[in-house]
Design a protein around this motif. Sequence first.
Motif, PDB file in Angstrom:
ATOM      1  N   GLU A  35       0.827  -1.201   0.000  1.00  0.00           N
ATOM      2  CA  GLU A  35       0.000   0.000   0.000  1.00  0.00           C
ATOM      3  C   GLU A  35       0.870   1.263   0.000  1.00  0.00           C
ATOM      4  O   GLU A  35       0.530   2.257  -0.656  1.00  0.00           O
ATOM      5  N   ARG A  36       1.984   1.251   0.717  1.00  0.00           N
ATOM      6  CA  ARG A  36       2.884   2.408   0.737  1.00  0.00           C
ATOM      7  C   ARG A  36       3.483   2.637  -0.651  1.00  0.00           C
ATOM      8  O   ARG A  36       3.640   3.781  -1.088  1.00  0.00           O
ATOM      9  N   TYR A  37       3.836   1.566  -1.339  1.00  0.00           N
ATOM     10  CA  TYR A  37       4.396   1.706  -2.681  1.00  0.00           C
ATOM     11  C   TYR A  37       3.402   2.439  -3.581  1.00  0.00           C
ATOM     12  O   TYR A  37       3.775   3.357  -4.321  1.00  0.00           O
ATOM     13  N   ARG A  38       2.150   2.049  -3.524  1.00  0.00           N
ATOM     14  CA  ARG A  38       1.131   2.672  -4.363  1.00  0.00           C
ATOM     15  C   ARG A  38       0.858   4.118  -3.943  1.00  0.00           C
ATOM     16  O   ARG A  38       0.458   4.937  -4.764  1.00  0.00           O
ATOM     17  N   ALA A  39       1.041   4.419  -2.669  1.00  0.00           N
ATOM     18  CA  ALA A  39       0.725   5.755  -2.159  1.00  0.00           C
ATOM     19  C   ALA A  39       1.752   6.800  -2.575  1.00  0.00           C
ATOM     20  O   ALA A  39       1.432   7.992  -2.683  1.00  0.00           O
ATOM     21  N   PHE A  40       3.000   6.391  -2.822  1.00  0.00           N
ATOM     22  CA  PHE A  40       4.062   7.341  -3.150  1.00  0.00           C
ATOM     23  C   PHE A  40       4.049   7.680  -4.635  1.00  0.00           C
ATOM     24  O   PHE A  40       3.892   6.799  -5.488  1.00  0.00           O
ATOM     25  N   ALA A  41       4.229   8.961  -4.930  1.00  0.00           N
ATOM     26  CA  ALA A  41       4.410   9.394  -6.319  1.00  0.00           C
ATOM     27  C   ALA A  41       5.894   9.509  -6.656  1.00  0.00           C
ATOM     28  O   ALA A  41       6.298   9.329  -7.806  1.00  0.00           O
ATOM     29  N   ASP A  42       6.718   9.813  -5.637  1.00  0.00           N
ATOM     30  CA  ASP A  42       8.153   9.988  -5.828  1.00  0.00           C
ATOM     31  C   ASP A  42       8.828   8.652  -6.136  1.00  0.00           C
ATOM     32  O   ASP A  42       8.681   7.675  -5.393  1.00  0.00           O
ATOM     33  N   SER A  43       9.553   8.605  -7.246  1.00  0.00           N
ATOM     34  CA  SER A  43      10.149   7.335  -7.689  1.00  0.00           C
ATOM     35  C   SER A  43      11.202   6.823  -6.712  1.00  0.00           C
ATOM     36  O   SER A  43      11.337   5.612  -6.503  1.00  0.00           O
ATOM     37  N   GLU A  44      11.946   7.723  -6.075  1.00  0.00           N
ATOM     38  CA  GLU A  44      12.975   7.309  -5.132  1.00  0.00           C
ATOM     39  C   GLU A  44      12.343   6.634  -3.910  1.00  0.00           C
ATOM     40  O   GLU A  44      12.849   5.603  -3.430  1.00  0.00           O
ATOM     41  N   GLU A  45      11.248   7.200  -3.407  1.00  0.00           N
ATOM     42  CA  GLU A  45      10.556   6.598  -2.271  1.00  0.00           C
ATOM     43  C   GLU A  45       9.959   5.255  -2.647  1.00  0.00           C
ATOM     44  O   GLU A  45       9.997   4.290  -1.870  1.00  0.00           O
ATOM     45  N   ARG A  46       9.392   5.168  -3.841  1.00  0.00           N
ATOM     46  CA  ARG A  46       8.813   3.894  -4.308  1.00  0.00           C
ATOM     47  C   ARG A  46       9.886   2.816  -4.396  1.00  0.00           C
ATOM     48  O   ARG A  46       9.654   1.659  -4.011  1.00  0.00           O
ATOM     49  N   GLU A  47      11.078   3.181  -4.869  1.00  0.00           N
ATOM     50  CA  GLU A  47      12.164   2.210  -4.982  1.00  0.00           C
ATOM     51  C   GLU A  47      12.632   1.746  -3.599  1.00  0.00           C
ATOM     52  O   GLU A  47      12.949   0.571  -3.405  1.00  0.00           O
ATOM     53  N   ARG A  48      12.676   2.663  -2.654  1.00  0.00           N
ATOM     54  CA  ARG A  48      13.074   2.297  -1.293  1.00  0.00           C
ATOM     55  C   ARG A  48      12.080   1.310  -0.690  1.00  0.00           C
ATOM     56  O   ARG A  48      12.467   0.297  -0.087  1.00  0.00           O
ATOM     57  N   VAL A  49      10.785   1.561  -0.881  1.00  0.00           N
ATOM     58  CA  VAL A  49       9.759   0.663  -0.351  1.00  0.00           C
ATOM     59  C   VAL A  49       9.803  -0.683  -1.063  1.00  0.00           C
ATOM     60  O   VAL A  49       9.666  -1.739  -0.433  1.00  0.00           O
ATOM     61  N   LEU A  50      10.018  -0.659  -2.373  1.00  0.00           N
ATOM     62  CA  LEU A  50      10.071  -1.905  -3.138  1.00  0.00           C
ATOM     63  C   LEU A  50      11.249  -2.765  -2.692  1.00  0.00           C
ATOM     64  O   LEU A  50      11.137  -3.997  -2.590  1.00  0.00           O
ATOM     65  N   LYS A  51      12.372  -2.128  -2.403  1.00  0.00           N
ATOM     66  CA  LYS A  51      13.540  -2.857  -1.912  1.00  0.00           C
ATOM     67  C   LYS A  51      13.234  -3.492  -0.554  1.00  0.00           C
ATOM     68  O   LYS A  51      13.556  -4.678  -0.319  1.00  0.00           O
ATOM     69  N   GLU A  52      12.609  -2.743   0.338  1.00  0.00           N
ATOM     70  CA  GLU A  52      12.249  -3.271   1.654  1.00  0.00           C
ATOM     71  C   GLU A  52      11.261  -4.424   1.522  1.00  0.00           C
ATOM     72  O   GLU A  52      11.367  -5.442   2.219  1.00  0.00           O
ATOM     73  N   LEU A  53      10.316  -4.280   0.608  1.00  0.00           N
ATOM     74  CA  LEU A  53       9.335  -5.343   0.374  1.00  0.00           C
ATOM     75  C   LEU A  53      10.005  -6.616  -0.118  1.00  0.00           C
ATOM     76  O   LEU A  53       9.724  -7.721   0.374  1.00  0.00           O
ATOM     77  N   ALA A  54      10.906  -6.480  -1.090  1.00  0.00           N
ATOM     78  CA  ALA A  54      11.593  -7.659  -1.635  1.00  0.00           C
ATOM     79  C   ALA A  54      12.424  -8.360  -0.569  1.00  0.00           C
ATOM     80  O   ALA A  54      12.449  -9.600  -0.492  1.00  0.00           O
ATOM     81  N   GLN A  55      13.104  -7.590   0.269  1.00  0.00           N
ATOM     82  CA  GLN A  55      13.906  -8.197   1.333  1.00  0.00           C
ATOM     83  C   GLN A  55      13.042  -9.034   2.270  1.00  0.00           C
ATOM     84  O   GLN A  55      13.433 -10.139   2.675  1.00  0.00           O
ATOM     85  N   LEU A  56      11.853  -8.514   2.605  1.00  0.00           N
ATOM     86  CA  LEU A  56      10.959  -9.266   3.479  1.00  0.00           C
ATOM     87  C   LEU A  56      10.358 -10.472   2.762  1.00  0.00           C
ATOM     88  O   LEU A  56      10.280 -11.563   3.332  1.00  0.00           O
ATOM     89  N   VAL A  57       9.960 -10.293   1.517  1.00  0.00           N
ATOM     90  CA  VAL A  57       9.370 -11.398   0.748  1.00  0.00           C
ATOM     91  C   VAL A  57      10.306 -12.602   0.702  1.00  0.00           C
ATOM     92  O   VAL A  57       9.899 -13.740   0.974  1.00  0.00           O
ATOM     93  N   PHE A  58      11.582 -12.357   0.384  1.00  0.00           N
ATOM     94  CA  PHE A  58      12.481 -13.491   0.161  1.00  0.00           C
ATOM     95  C   PHE A  58      12.984 -14.112   1.462  1.00  0.00           C
ATOM     96  O   PHE A  58      13.158 -15.327   1.535  1.00  0.00           O
ATOM     97  N   SER A  59      13.197 -13.310   2.485  1.00  0.00           N
ATOM     98  CA  SER A  59      13.593 -13.906   3.767  1.00  0.00           C
ATOM     99  C   SER A  59      12.434 -14.690   4.372  1.00  0.00           C
ATOM    100  O   SER A  59      12.621 -15.774   4.929  1.00  0.00           O
TER     101      SER A  59
END
Length: 224
Positions: A35-59
């Motif tokens: 939901e945070r990824y979708r809420a952000f318009a700023d690409s840098e913030e979206r990338e930070r959230v996506l990275k955090e999401l991927a780290q949690l998904v795979f661990s």
Amino acid sequence: MPGTIEEQTVEQLGGPSSVLARQRRDHAELDRLMERYRAFADSEERERVLKELAQLVFSHAFAEETVLWPAVRRSVTHGEELTSRVEEEHQQINDLVAGIERLSPGDPEREEKVERVFALIRQDIRDEEDLVLPKLQEALDDAQLRRLGTAWETVRRTAPTHPHAIVPRRPPGNALLGVPLSLYDRMRDGLGPVLPSAMLKRLLTGLTGLLVSVAVAAIVRRRR
């Protein structure tokens, strides 16, 4: 059989250290990050959230495949069928995220893959909370669920945090590769790419052979 774990109290799940409660907390965090990824318009913030999401998904998935799903296959009727379904979802997520990592932010194809990953994550959560985990809850008592939760958390905290095509979905293969891949991923998370992928593959292949040889030698010694 107990209903979905989504609607149960923490006490019904066996307490906060139960593997069921730990799973549900991670699932809630994954949903929050999407939901945070979708809420952000700023690409840098979206990338930070996506990275955090991927780290949690795979661990999270690695801990499931190393600790939790073997317990389901041992304890639950039709456990093989149930875990195979979830493992297939994990593999699809792995392949899609690997594709996302090869594309530039803002690429329409990349965004389409992100949305497919989000849909798969939500389907995976529902399959686990509504189908697989209630059956495990029925098969194990609270003390067993808490012990399983401790093992699950230990593995999750030292698990790989990126997709890896060379990792099998089940032990012992994933467990053998988990340590070197986790070290590599955490260096990568902190420093950026540190080795070319081809070099990494050669390194891990050699290390896997060494680990297998050590494991076989240990088994032979025990049998003597």
